[in-house]
Design an enzyme around this catalytic site. Structure first.
Site, PDB file in Angstrom:
ATOM      1  N   HIS A 171       0.869  -1.186   0.000  1.00 56.13           N
ATOM      2  CA  HIS A 171       0.000   0.000   0.000  1.00 56.13           C
ATOM      3  C   HIS A 171       0.901   1.231   0.000  1.00 56.13           C
ATOM      4  O   HIS A 171       1.375   1.672   1.039  1.00 56.13           O
ATOM      5  CB  HIS A 171      -0.905  -0.022   1.224  1.00 56.13           C
ATOM      6  CG  HIS A 171      -2.032   0.960   1.170  1.00 56.13           C
ATOM      7  ND1 HIS A 171      -1.970   2.133   0.453  1.00 56.13           N
ATOM      8  CD2 HIS A 171      -3.269   0.934   1.728  1.00 56.13           C
ATOM      9  CE1 HIS A 171      -3.122   2.788   0.593  1.00 56.13           C
ATOM     10  NE2 HIS A 171      -3.918   2.081   1.361  1.00 56.13           N
ATOM     11  N   ALA A 173      -0.079   4.184  -1.306  1.00 54.02           N
ATOM     12  CA  ALA A 173      -0.970   5.261  -1.759  1.00 54.02           C
ATOM     13  C   ALA A 173      -1.544   6.064  -0.591  1.00 54.02           C
ATOM     14  O   ALA A 173      -1.357   5.731   0.579  1.00 54.02           O
ATOM     15  CB  ALA A 173      -2.118   4.642  -2.567  1.00 54.02           C
ATOM     16  N   TYR A 176      -0.506   7.039   3.505  1.00 57.11           N
ATOM     17  CA  TYR A 176       0.030   6.108   4.501  1.00 57.11           C
ATOM     18  C   TYR A 176       1.566   6.112   4.362  1.00 57.11           C
ATOM     19  O   TYR A 176       2.113   6.799   3.497  1.00 57.11           O
ATOM     20  CB  TYR A 176      -0.609   4.723   4.317  1.00 57.11           C
ATOM     21  CG  TYR A 176      -2.105   4.772   4.572  1.00 57.11           C
ATOM     22  CD1 TYR A 176      -2.610   4.768   5.869  1.00 57.11           C
ATOM     23  CD2 TYR A 176      -3.014   4.914   3.522  1.00 57.11           C
ATOM     24  CE1 TYR A 176      -3.974   4.865   6.108  1.00 57.11           C
ATOM     25  CE2 TYR A 176      -4.382   5.019   3.753  1.00 57.11           C
ATOM     26  CZ  TYR A 176      -4.859   4.986   5.048  1.00 57.11           C
ATOM     27  OH  TYR A 176      -6.206   5.104   5.284  1.00 57.11           O
TER      28      TYR A 176
HETATM   29  C1  LIG Z   1     -14.776   1.060   2.581  1.00 56.52           C
HETATM   30  C2  LIG Z   1     -13.493   1.268   1.835  1.00 56.52           C
HETATM   31  C3  LIG Z   1     -12.310   0.761   2.353  1.00 56.52           C
HETATM   32  C4  LIG Z   1     -11.092   0.930   1.657  1.00 56.52           C
HETATM   33  N1  LIG Z   1      -9.961   0.350   2.160  1.00 56.52           N
HETATM   34  C5  LIG Z   1      -8.827   0.387   1.416  1.00 56.52           C
HETATM   35  C6  LIG Z   1      -7.689  -0.350   1.824  1.00 56.52           C
HETATM   36  O1  LIG Z   1      -7.686  -1.061   2.836  1.00 56.52           O
HETATM   37  N2  LIG Z   1      -6.579  -0.267   1.042  1.00 56.52           N
HETATM   38  C7  LIG Z   1      -6.548   0.486  -0.117  1.00 56.52           C
HETATM   39  O2  LIG Z   1      -5.526   0.525  -0.794  1.00 56.52           O
HETATM   40  N3  LIG Z   1      -7.626   1.175  -0.521  1.00 56.52           N
HETATM   41  C8  LIG Z   1      -8.763   1.125   0.196  1.00 56.52           C
HETATM   42  N4  LIG Z   1      -9.877   1.765  -0.256  1.00 56.52           N
HETATM   43  C9  LIG Z   1      -9.830   2.470  -1.568  1.00 56.52           C
HETATM   44  C10 LIG Z   1     -10.340   1.542  -2.680  1.00 56.52           C
HETATM   45  O3  LIG Z   1      -9.503   0.400  -2.834  1.00 56.52           O
HETATM   46  C11 LIG Z   1     -10.452   2.265  -4.035  1.00 56.52           C
HETATM   47  O4  LIG Z   1      -9.182   2.726  -4.428  1.00 56.52           O
HETATM   48  C12 LIG Z   1     -11.422   3.443  -3.991  1.00 56.52           C
HETATM   49  O5  LIG Z   1     -12.605   3.111  -3.277  1.00 56.52           O
HETATM   50  C13 LIG Z   1     -11.818   3.878  -5.410  1.00 56.52           C
HETATM   51  O6  LIG Z   1     -12.352   2.783  -6.114  1.00 56.52           O
HETATM   52  P1  LIG Z   1     -13.941   2.641  -6.397  1.00 56.52           P
HETATM   53  O7  LIG Z   1     -14.354   3.934  -7.062  1.00 56.52           O
HETATM   54  O8  LIG Z   1     -14.089   1.456  -7.289  1.00 56.52           O
HETATM   55  O9  LIG Z   1     -14.626   2.483  -5.061  1.00 56.52           O
HETATM   56  C14 LIG Z   1     -11.085   1.642   0.429  1.00 56.52           C
HETATM   57  C15 LIG Z   1     -12.280   2.161  -0.075  1.00 56.52           C
HETATM   58  C16 LIG Z   1     -13.467   1.964   0.587  1.00 56.52           C
HETATM   59  C17 LIG Z   1     -14.743   2.511  -0.004  1.00 56.52           C
END
Ligand SMILES: Cc1cc2nc3c(=O)[nH]c(=O)nc-3n(C[C@H](O)[C@H](O)[C@H](O)COP(=O)(O)O)c2cc1C
Length: 351
Positions: A171, A173, A176
């Protein structure tokens, strides 16, 4: 190129080009083991047809890596067995599964860790994601602490191999710890780990190499974004050239997969499609995953065509519909994502 076409890239063979992006669910045990429901939870995504499943972010050490309360980890050898149950369950339904490894850095929940470490002294802006409390002041990690953090990533990656994961994703991004080092706005160090781009890259590359060495030929991915939890508008000072240099460096240090996460992959501004396309040109040999705001199979196909990505990932559509791909293929109605859904029980029945 259809997102439904299979993909082969080195050791990675996917039945289609659609991945479930990492989603933190904050339902682990106090000891960092995943929930007893985790195997059935992750298997649902595979059963619904996704080609690749990324786990939620897993913490890598117990000194300072945890980002959230009840976050699961890979910090102990005892975590291997419950994660093996997850990998077996996902494999049973024909998908691959990567473990996402994270150090929370200065975005960790206040008081959660013995050490609250960052690239530089200071607090992130705004409030934390899980509890909405003001971000706590962090201290710049010493070189000795950075050694321990890198070793934590390597040991967690070794455990991921033992648990049967098909790859690991770092991770890197959204602010963090790894991104904190990479970003000019947060890394104000004057030593070997901060300054020009080469020095801001030094710690992420060190971790990547340590993980690469720990896992042998297992695929290693790196998740990168420009936007951060505490800074939605961050722009790298060197613009597209800087992004290209970062992508080349990550590929050169052994990343097999680059996962570009954006707010809107299919929008130009400020950095959706151009970010993925820039990474594509700079690192033609990696498996490139694109993410952000995709809502339909047509969006996935369009993203592949416009960005040069090999595959795409979706988070919120899968959270609302674990069988998102099957529903799309059959023309069945989709449940809309609503903020807070991540707090529902892992096995809540899809509406
Ligand atoms: C509830 C939730 C939890 C997330 N947890 C993480 C995570 O643990 N690690 C990560 O890299 N991104 C995390 N993200 C970001 C998502 O992986 C993704 O990059 C972001 O939601 C955009 O994609 P989407 O438009 O398809 O939702 C999280 C997003 C959401 C909504």
């Amino acid at each position: 190129m259809s997102a439904l076409q299979p993909l082969r890239h080195g050791r990675i063979a996917l039945r289609n080009r659609i991945a479930v992006a990492a989603m933190s669910r904050m339902q682990g045990g106090e000891d960092g083991a995943p929930s007893p429901d985790a195997a059935a939870y992750y298997a649902r995504y595979a059963q619904g047809g996704a080609g690749l499943v990324l786990t939620e972010a897993l913490f890598t050490d117990e000194a300072g890596a945890r980002a959230y309360h009840r976050q699961p980890g890979l910090s102990r050898d005892e975590h291997v067995a419950p994660w093996r149950a997850v990998t077996q369950a996902v494999h049973g339904h024909g998908a691959l599964v990567f473990a996402q490894l994270q150090h929370g850095g200065r975005l960790a929940e206040p008081g959660l860790n013995r050490l609250h470490l960052a690239a530089s002294d200071g607090a992130a802006a705004g409030t934390t994601w899980q509890t909405g409390r003001p971000n706590a002041p962090a201290r710049a990690a010493t070189t000795a602490e950075l050694d321990e953090i890198a070793e934590g990533f390597a040991q967690a990656a070794r455990r991921a191999c033992e648990a049967g994961f098909d790859g690991v994703e770092l991770h890197g991004a959204r602010g963090y710890l790894l991104d904190d080092f990479l970003s000019a706005s947060t890394n104000r160090r004057q030593d070997d780990w901060g300054g020009d781009l080469a020095r801001r890259l030094a710690f992420p590359l060190r971790v990547l190499r340590a993980v690469r060495a720990a896992v042998g030929s297992l695929p290693v991915g790196y998740n990168l974004s420009l936007y951060k939890m505490d800074d939605a508008a961050y722009q790298p000072p060197g613009g597209a050239d800087e992004v290209a240099a970062i992508a080349r460096a990550l590929a050169g240090a052994g990343a097999d997969v680059l996962h570009v996460t954006t707010r809107r992959l299919l929008r130009d501004e400020p950095w959706g499609e151009p970010l993925a396309a820039t990474v594509r040109r700079a690192a033609p040999g990696v498996l490139l995953l694109g993410n952000g705001g995709l809502k339909s199979l047509a969006d996935c196909d369009e993203a592949l065509a416009r960005t040069g990505c090999d595959a795409v990932s979706l988070a919120r559509p899968f959270l609302a519909n674990p069988d998102w791909l099957a529903r799309c293929r059959q023309g069945e109605p989709l449940r809309a994502y609503a903020p807070g859904m991540e707090r529902e029980p892992l096995l809540a029945p899809p509406a």
